[in-house]
Design an enzyme around this catalytic site. Structure first.
Site, PDB file in Angstrom:
ATOM      1  CG  ASP A  67      -0.249  -0.353   2.517  1.00 36.48           C
ATOM      2  OD1 ASP A  67       0.988  -0.293   2.568  1.00 36.48           O
ATOM      3  OD2 ASP A  67      -0.935  -0.678   3.489  1.00 36.48           O
ATOM      4  CG  HIS A 135      -5.591  -1.660   9.020  1.00 41.73           C
ATOM      5  ND1 HIS A 135      -5.632  -0.529   9.801  1.00 41.73           N
ATOM      6  CD2 HIS A 135      -4.292  -1.814   8.678  1.00 41.73           C
ATOM      7  CE1 HIS A 135      -4.410  -0.033   9.923  1.00 41.73           C
ATOM      8  NE2 HIS A 135      -3.582  -0.796   9.253  1.00 41.73           N
ATOM      9  CD  GLU A 140      -8.482   1.480   7.889  1.00 38.70           C
ATOM     10  OE1 GLU A 140      -8.427   0.576   8.740  1.00 38.70           O
ATOM     11  OE2 GLU A 140      -7.975   2.602   8.064  1.00 38.70           O
TER      12      GLU A 140
HETATM   13  C1  GLP Z   1       0.006   0.254   8.552  1.00 36.22           C
HETATM   14  C2  GLP Z   1       0.149  -0.447   7.201  1.00 36.22           C
HETATM   15  C3  GLP Z   1       0.032  -1.928   7.381  1.00 36.22           C
HETATM   16  C4  GLP Z   1       0.653  -2.295   8.711  1.00 36.22           C
HETATM   17  C5  GLP Z   1      -0.237  -1.795   9.802  1.00 36.22           C
HETATM   18  C6  GLP Z   1       0.363  -1.930  11.175  1.00 36.22           C
HETATM   19  O1  GLP Z   1      -0.562   1.448   8.505  1.00 36.22           O
HETATM   20  N1  GLP Z   1      -0.739  -0.022   6.183  1.00 36.22           N
HETATM   21  O2  GLP Z   1       0.633  -2.596   6.301  1.00 36.22           O
HETATM   22  O3  GLP Z   1       0.760  -3.681   8.832  1.00 36.22           O
HETATM   23  O4  GLP Z   1      -0.660  -0.490   9.546  1.00 36.22           O
HETATM   24  O5  GLP Z   1       1.367  -0.993  11.385  1.00 36.22           O
HETATM   25  P1  GLP Z   1       2.400  -1.088  12.597  1.00 36.22           P
HETATM   26  O6  GLP Z   1       3.309  -2.228  12.295  1.00 36.22           O
HETATM   27  O7  GLP Z   1       3.122   0.241  12.593  1.00 36.22           O
HETATM   28  O8  GLP Z   1       1.620  -1.307  13.822  1.00 36.22           O
END
Ligand code: GLP
Length: 241
Positions: A67, A135, A140
């Site tokens: 993404d 998510h 989402e």
């Molecule tokens: C992000 C990304 C995801 C990620 C998730 C968790 O915003 N879009 O790919 O796995 O949210 O993020 P984090 O590892 O910082 O908790």
């Protein structure tokens, strides 16, 4: 779904980085899907250590990203492209030409990305994190099981969780994300969850199936889905029941 409950965060990270190295051992030209987020930073750091100790390399691999935020200027320091440059491309000595970045600055980015994915032969191993609201990528709550790459609106919880990555908390409200259906087509999925902030999402994931309010549940019946947990992320589940 295979669940790997690790004794420490370090062990969970090592488990995931080792799976990636094993993938390139068995398929040197593997197509690997990368996730961004804080969870993955130590995984990429450990991959570098493991690679240096081995004779394997990513030189023949091709990489996709899950993404990217919409509406940021090219090369914005809080873009996921910049994250990948900082944590993967530079430290591992890779070339940008080995990466497909979500084409957020192109016309019709959704179809374009799906087409590039198809032409690559598909993702062999997709790394995944999970948001506190369940998510995956930026799919989402409310996302559909058969969703494809598309522009999505980020929820207030996600904006709050990621705002600190942006100067003045000026986080974009939309992103381009591979869909759940797109992710599901990967040959194998490895999801890593570490830390207390993921415990509720993991508990929900364990107890629900195909539930749009937690898109990660759509992946549970994938034939090769490995969920790797550290003790904090696993603190609200009881695998012995
Ligand atoms: C992000 C990304 C995801 C990620 C998730 C968790 O915003 N879009 O790919 O796995 O949210 O993020 P984090 O590892 O910082 O908790």
């Amino acid at each position: 779904m295979r669940i790997i409950q690790c004794q420490s965060k370090e062990e969970a990270i090592k488990y995931v980085s080792t799976l990636v190295i094993e993938k390139i051992e068995s398929k040197p030209n593997a197509v690997i899907g990368l996730a961004t987020g804080r969870t993955m930073i130590p995984v990429y750091a450990d991959m570098k250590i493991l690679l240096e100790k081995s004779h394997y390399s990513f030189k023949k691999c091709f990489f996709f990203m899950l993404d990217e935020y919409m509406g940021l200027p090219e090369n914005h320091p809080s873009s996921f492209k910049d994250y990948i440059r900082t944590h993967v491309i530079k430290p591992l000595g890779l070339l940008e030409s080995q990466f497909a970045f979500p084409p957020v600055h192109s016309e019709g980015p959704e179809l374009h990305y799906e087409q590039v994915l198809k032409e690559s032969g598909g993702v062999d191993l997709q790394l995944l994190g999970i948001g506190g609201n369940g998510h995956v990528g930026f799919n989402e709550p409310g996302s559909l099981k058969n969703s494809r790459t598309r522009i999505v609106r980020l929820t207030p919880e996600t904006l709050k969780a990621n705002a600190d990555q942006f100067v003045d908390n000026q986080i974009p409200t939309e992103a381009l994300s591979m869909g759940i259906g797109t992710i599901y087509e990967s040959k194998s999925l490895v999801m890593l969850a570490t830390g207390k902030s993921k415990a509720d999402a993991i508990k929900y994931l364990m107890n629900h199936h195909d539930d749009p309010s937690c898109p990660a549940t759509f992946l549970k019946d994938h034939p090769h889905f490995t969920l790797v947990l550290d003790p904090e992320a696993a603190s609200k589940i009881n695998l012995n029941i």
